[in-house]
Design a protein around this motif. Structure first.
Motif, short mmCIF file in Angstrom:
data_model
loop_
_atom_site.label_atom_id
_atom_site.label_comp_id
_atom_site.label_asym_id
_atom_site.label_seq_id
_atom_site.Cartn_x
_atom_site.Cartn_y
_atom_site.Cartn_z
N GLN A 43 -11.38 7.73 22.49
CA GLN A 43 -10.27 7.59 21.57
C GLN A 43 -10.40 6.36 20.68
N GLU A 44 -10.99 5.28 21.19
CA GLU A 44 -10.92 4.02 20.47
C GLU A 44 -12.27 3.48 20.03
N ARG A 45 -13.38 4.01 20.53
CA ARG A 45 -14.69 3.50 20.15
C ARG A 45 -15.43 4.43 19.20
N LYS A 46 -15.05 5.69 19.13
CA LYS A 46 -15.79 6.65 18.34
C LYS A 46 -15.50 6.47 16.85
N MET A 47 -16.53 6.15 16.11
CA MET A 47 -16.41 6.04 14.67
C MET A 47 -16.29 7.43 14.06
N ASN A 48 -15.64 7.52 12.93
CA ASN A 48 -15.54 8.78 12.21
C ASN A 48 -16.80 8.98 11.37
N ASP A 49 -17.60 9.97 11.72
CA ASP A 49 -18.83 10.24 10.97
C ASP A 49 -18.60 11.15 9.78
N ASP A 50 -17.47 11.85 9.74
CA ASP A 50 -17.17 12.82 8.67
C ASP A 50 -15.86 12.42 8.02
N VAL A 51 -15.95 11.70 6.93
CA VAL A 51 -14.80 10.99 6.37
C VAL A 51 -14.20 11.76 5.20
N ILE A 52 -12.89 11.96 5.25
CA ILE A 52 -12.13 12.47 4.11
C ILE A 52 -11.68 11.27 3.29
N LEU A 53 -12.14 11.20 2.05
CA LEU A 53 -11.74 10.10 1.17
C LEU A 53 -10.72 10.62 0.15
N THR A 54 -9.57 9.97 0.13
CA THR A 54 -8.53 10.26 -0.86
C THR A 54 -8.60 9.23 -1.97
N CYS A 55 -8.38 9.68 -3.20
CA CYS A 55 -8.25 8.75 -4.31
C CYS A 55 -6.84 8.87 -4.88
N ALA A 56 -6.09 7.78 -4.82
CA ALA A 56 -4.74 7.71 -5.38
C ALA A 56 -4.86 7.16 -6.79
N HIS A 93 -4.62 12.07 -4.84
CA HIS A 93 -3.19 11.82 -4.63
C HIS A 93 -2.55 11.52 -5.98
N ILE A 94 -1.54 12.31 -6.35
CA ILE A 94 -1.04 12.32 -7.72
C ILE A 94 0.41 11.83 -7.83
N HIS A 95 0.62 10.85 -8.69
CA HIS A 95 1.91 10.52 -9.27
C HIS A 95 1.81 10.87 -10.76
N VAL A 96 2.94 10.85 -11.46
CA VAL A 96 2.91 11.04 -12.91
C VAL A 96 3.64 9.90 -13.59
N ARG A 97 3.34 9.73 -14.89
CA ARG A 97 3.92 8.65 -15.69
C ARG A 97 4.35 9.20 -17.06
N ASP A 98 5.28 8.50 -17.65
CA ASP A 98 5.67 8.83 -19.01
C ASP A 98 4.46 8.60 -19.92
N PRO A 99 3.99 9.62 -20.63
CA PRO A 99 2.78 9.46 -21.44
C PRO A 99 2.93 8.41 -22.54
N GLU A 100 4.15 8.17 -23.00
CA GLU A 100 4.36 7.22 -24.09
C GLU A 100 4.43 5.78 -23.60
N THR A 101 5.08 5.55 -22.49
CA THR A 101 5.32 4.19 -22.01
C THR A 101 4.46 3.79 -20.81
N GLY A 102 3.96 4.77 -20.08
CA GLY A 102 3.22 4.49 -18.84
C GLY A 102 4.11 4.18 -17.66
N VAL A 103 5.42 4.26 -17.84
CA VAL A 103 6.36 3.99 -16.76
C VAL A 103 6.33 5.15 -15.76
N PRO A 104 6.39 4.87 -14.45
CA PRO A 104 6.40 5.95 -13.46
C PRO A 104 7.51 6.95 -13.71
N SER A 105 7.22 8.22 -13.46
CA SER A 105 8.17 9.29 -13.75
C SER A 105 8.19 10.27 -12.58
#
Length: 336
Positions: A43-56, A93-105
């Motif tokens: 449970q605690e020593r086994k490294m993950n050999d097959d990694v899922i990488l998320t890009c936010a 991993h997706i958020h969206v923003r106002d295209p004009e201002t860049g403010v989170p939406s």
């Protein structure tokens, strides 16, 4: 006891059997026995050999003034997700923003357009859309019983309405309330129940974002109530003020609190981003990078998402592991 401390006791127990300490504190593994040693190691020593990488790829923080190249329009966000996938990320991993201002939406049309552009590309990437918008509370100075300037509070149903419409393969679910630097994020247990039930009915797998130990407890309660499946996907969010600080000890504690049989990953922010990639993989987890979490490739050098993915890929491969592609990640996460 820390991860390394426990394993010093494991090695001692293997060679010398149970140990009685002068201060009468029990050996951390004295009640486990030799039969349980293998379980601890697995449970605690086994490294993950097959990694899922998320890009936010863009996040929900108001940082457009700090990075002029931050993806803001649906076209820019979709392009960033596609470039991240081409560099090695299995999940965007997706958020969206106002295209004009860049403010989170949290505009439904922006989510729909971004998802459409990603899906219509010839690049395979798992779509993971946030449900974290609409939970910010700043009590009014005149009347703390109501929200003041900076408040953006909507119902649980409204927070997942875009998920019910778009039906991505994954969506995030922030598993509890806590304080940000300037606001409180509010997600009560009943709100979590409703969100999780709606996510399940939409056929979407929740990524359980946990910012401190209490959030893991709440997520386990959702699992106990059969609102969240037992093969859940946890994301340990490290170093976000003011959840769990981004330290090895805290990641170990949160990892040890996870229920058995789940898939998990972790990420850090700022300069902790890449160290937490290595830490998570070494401990058996998956990883996440992206401009949501860190805008620099190195000190003073602004990053792009593909560059951060390439840096994380190098770390993972130098550790002797590999990144899974989207199809392989689907199998690991039991996505239909």
């Amino acid at each position: 006891n820390s991860f390394l401390h426990k394993h010093l006791w494991v090695d001692l127990f293997k060679h010398h059997g149970p140990v009685v300490l002068a201060d009468a504190n029990p050996c951390p593994v004295a009640d486990v026995g030799l039969a349980g040693i293998r379980d601890i190691e697995m449970q605690e020593r086994k490294m993950n050999d097959d990694v899922i990488l998320t890009c936010a790829v863009t996040g929900g923080s108001d940082i457009i003034d700090k990075h002029p190249g931050l993806p803001s329009s649906p076209t820019e966000i979709a392009a960033a997700a596609i470039e991240a996938a081409q560099a090695g990320a299995a999940v965007a991993h997706i958020h969206v923003r106002d295209p004009e201002t860049g403010v989170p939406s949290r505009d439904l049309e922006l989510y729909m357009e971004t998802a459409k552009l990603i899906r219509e590309s010839d690049v395979d990437v798992i779509l993971n859309i946030t449900t974290g918008m609409g939970g910010d509370l700043v009590p009014s100075e005149e009347n703390p019983a109501v929200g003041g300037p900076g408040t953006d509070m909507i119902s649980a149903a409204e927070r997942v309405a875009h998920i019910e419409k778009i039906k991505p393969e994954i969506c995030s679910l922030d598993c509890g309330s806590f304080n940000y630097a300037a606001t409180a994020y509010v997600a009560t247990m009943d709100m979590l129940r409703e969100s999780a039930q709606r996510i399940r009915r939409a056929g979407v797998k929740p990524e359980l974002e946990v910012f401190e130990l209490g959030h893991i407890w709440q997520a386990k309660q959702l699992m106990a109530e059969n609102i969240v499946d037992k093969d859940a996907f946890f994301q340990l969010c490290m170093g976000i003020p003011y959840g769990a600080e981004g330290t090895t000890a805290n990641m170990v504690a949160m990892h040890q609190a996870l229920p058995s049989g789940v898939t998990w990953g972790a990420f850090g922010i700022g300069k902790q981003e890449m160290p937490m990639v290595a830490q998570s993989v070494i401990m058996g987890g998956n990883a996440r990078v992206g401009l949501e979490d860190n805008i620099y490739l190195e000190k003073g050098v602004l990053a792009d998402n593909a560059g951060l993915v390439k840096r994380a890929r190098e770390i993972v491969e130098r550790l002797g592991a590999r990144l899974l592609n989207a199809d392989q990640a689907r199998k690991k996460l039991n996505l239909s």
